[in-house]
Design a protein around this motif. Structure first.
Motif, mmCIF file in Angstrom:
data_model
loop_
_atom_site.group_PDB
_atom_site.id
_atom_site.type_symbol
_atom_site.label_atom_id
_atom_site.label_comp_id
_atom_site.label_asym_id
_atom_site.label_seq_id
_atom_site.Cartn_x
_atom_site.Cartn_y
_atom_site.Cartn_z
ATOM 1 N N ILE A 29 -83.640 -22.463 -27.481
ATOM 2 C CA ILE A 29 -83.431 -21.235 -28.247
ATOM 3 C C ILE A 29 -82.910 -21.633 -29.619
ATOM 4 N N TYR A 30 -83.701 -21.437 -30.642
ATOM 5 C CA TYR A 30 -83.268 -21.740 -32.004
ATOM 6 C C TYR A 30 -82.553 -20.514 -32.570
ATOM 7 N N GLN A 31 -81.278 -20.406 -32.178
ATOM 8 C CA GLN A 31 -80.488 -19.229 -32.534
ATOM 9 C C GLN A 31 -79.895 -19.424 -33.927
ATOM 10 N N THR A 32 -80.777 -19.305 -34.901
ATOM 11 C CA THR A 32 -80.365 -19.475 -36.291
ATOM 12 C C THR A 32 -81.076 -18.454 -37.155
ATOM 13 N N ALA A 33 -80.389 -17.998 -38.185
ATOM 14 C CA ALA A 33 -81.002 -17.052 -39.115
ATOM 15 C C ALA A 33 -81.810 -17.764 -40.179
ATOM 16 N N THR A 34 -81.357 -18.965 -40.568
ATOM 17 C CA THR A 34 -82.003 -19.646 -41.693
ATOM 18 C C THR A 34 -82.121 -21.135 -41.417
ATOM 19 N N PHE A 35 -82.928 -21.804 -42.217
ATOM 20 C CA PHE A 35 -83.208 -23.227 -42.047
ATOM 21 C C PHE A 35 -83.021 -23.948 -43.382
#
Length: 381
Positions: A29-35
């Motif tokens: 789960i890539y629980q991130t808003a931004t990269f």
């Protein structure tokens, strides 16, 4: 490699993903808003989760594989998917739609899209010839098959022949049969819709929606719309749907087996006037469904002898919850008149057969003897 459908429910067409994520068998789960960007003008391929996220992308690849499409897009709900879809059209456009659709779809068309000057003709696409309704402004035909809740079956390939002749889109809501039993794109449809909340997720624990398309142009248009309106599915919900999809085939087979048994039991009950299930040979759409699908699903609707009987059943079921939604492992009973289709005007409802004696069952995976026993005592309470 062209894997069979139960394998694709787990991996899509990609069995190497765990190697790309430190051997993780459960997709992360890539629980991130931004990269973060490596440098100016460079990207990892992901910039902002509203536009795309690895967990969402993995889910979309699996769904695309199951529907045999060009691309799939995951949305925060089935209605969010349909709302984004309708942004393909302009004021003055005309759409031919089935007259027995999920009530929320009709509500969207009549209260939002008509306000935006898109016009509709609602017809029985399972019986009526659609061609006389096509005019220069017509841009699409929108169908469900089987329909919600009256289980009408439309010949997808037949409609697709007409849409291709006229250069218009064919949009098919495939929620009731799922990609396990039916693949409208292979029959000539251009866009497939799913409420992922239902059979695809399968556990009544999250809400999701999907659009699957058959070409690059539609893919590009819809990705732009989704990024702009911000209705993409969140990473954790994507993971829940990925997890649910792993058992799609097993669930669909068991649920269908149970539905057959319940449909045949209902046929024998003196208080049941009609059973609407496309797997019954006397169903008007039986032969078409058998031709275009590999199964009949686990949704069935039945008509009882009086409104009092309907209300008694809803009040008396003990094992089966009286609840909206469908497609989960739990059997649910629904009263369309006051639930899924409550916003549809009474005359419109009754025209399609939705009266106060109509009940809808979404059959789950419980022991079928327990389900039948619960229905039996509810009839007799």
């Amino acid at each position: 490699m062209n894997y069979k459908i139960n394998t694709r429910c787990l991996y899509g067409n990609n069995t190497t993903s765990s190697k790309e994520h430190f051997g993780a068998i459960s997709y992360p789960i890539y629980q991130t808003a931004t990269f973060a960007h490596p440098s100016v003008g460079n990207s990892t391929g992901y910039d902002y989760t509203r536009a795309q996220n690895p967990t969402r992308e993995q889910l979309e690849k699996i769904l695309c594989s199951l529907e045999q499409g060009y691309d799939a897009l995951a949305f925060s709900s089935g209605m969010a998917a349909i709302t984004a879809l309708m942004e393909l059209f302009q004021p003055g456009d005309h759409i031919i739609a089935g007259n027995d659709l999920y009530g929320g779809t009709i509500r969207l068309f009549q209260s939002i899209n008509m306000k935006n000057q898109i016009s509709f003709d609602f017809i029985d696409t399972s019986k009526e010839d659609v061609e006389p309704y096509i005019r220069p402004q017509t841009k699409a035909i929108y169908i469900e098959t089987p329909t919600n809740p009256m289980m009408n079956v439309t010949d997808i390939a037949k409609i697709a022949t007409i849409t291709k002749q006229h250069g218009i889109l064919l949009i098919v809501d495939n929620t009731f049969l799922s990609p396990y039993f039916q693949n409208p794109l292979t029959l000539g449809a251009d866009i497939v819709i799913h409420s992922g909340t239902k059979f695809i997720g399968g556990h009544n624990d999250t809400i999701a929606g999907f659009l699957v398309v058959n070409n690059a142009e539609l893919s590009e248009q819809l990705h732009y719309i989704t990024k702009t309106v911000g209705s993409g599915l969140a990473p954790f919900d994507c993971w829940l749907i990925i997890r649910g999809l792993k058992t799609l085939g097993i669930r669909m087979e068991r649920q269908q087996e149970n539905a057959f048994a319940i449909a045949n039991w209902l046929l024998t009950h003196p208080r049941v006037k009609n059973v609407y299930y496309p797997g019954l040979p006397n169903h008007p759409g039986y032969e078409i469904c058998k031709k275009q699908a590999t199964g009949f699903g686990s949704m069935l609707t039945f008509q009882v002898d009086s409104p009092e009987t309907a209300l008694r059943i809803l009040r008396s079921v003990k094992l089966i919850p009286f609840a909206e939604s469908l497609g989960g492992v739990e059997t649910l009973i629904t009263y369309p008149m006051t639930q899924t289709h409550s916003d549809i005007p009474q005359d419109q409802r009754e025209k399609t057969g939705i009266t106060d004696t109509i009940l809808r069952l979404s059959v789950g995976i419980e022991d079928v003897d327990d389900l039948i026993a619960d229905l039996k005592q509810a009839f007799e309470e």
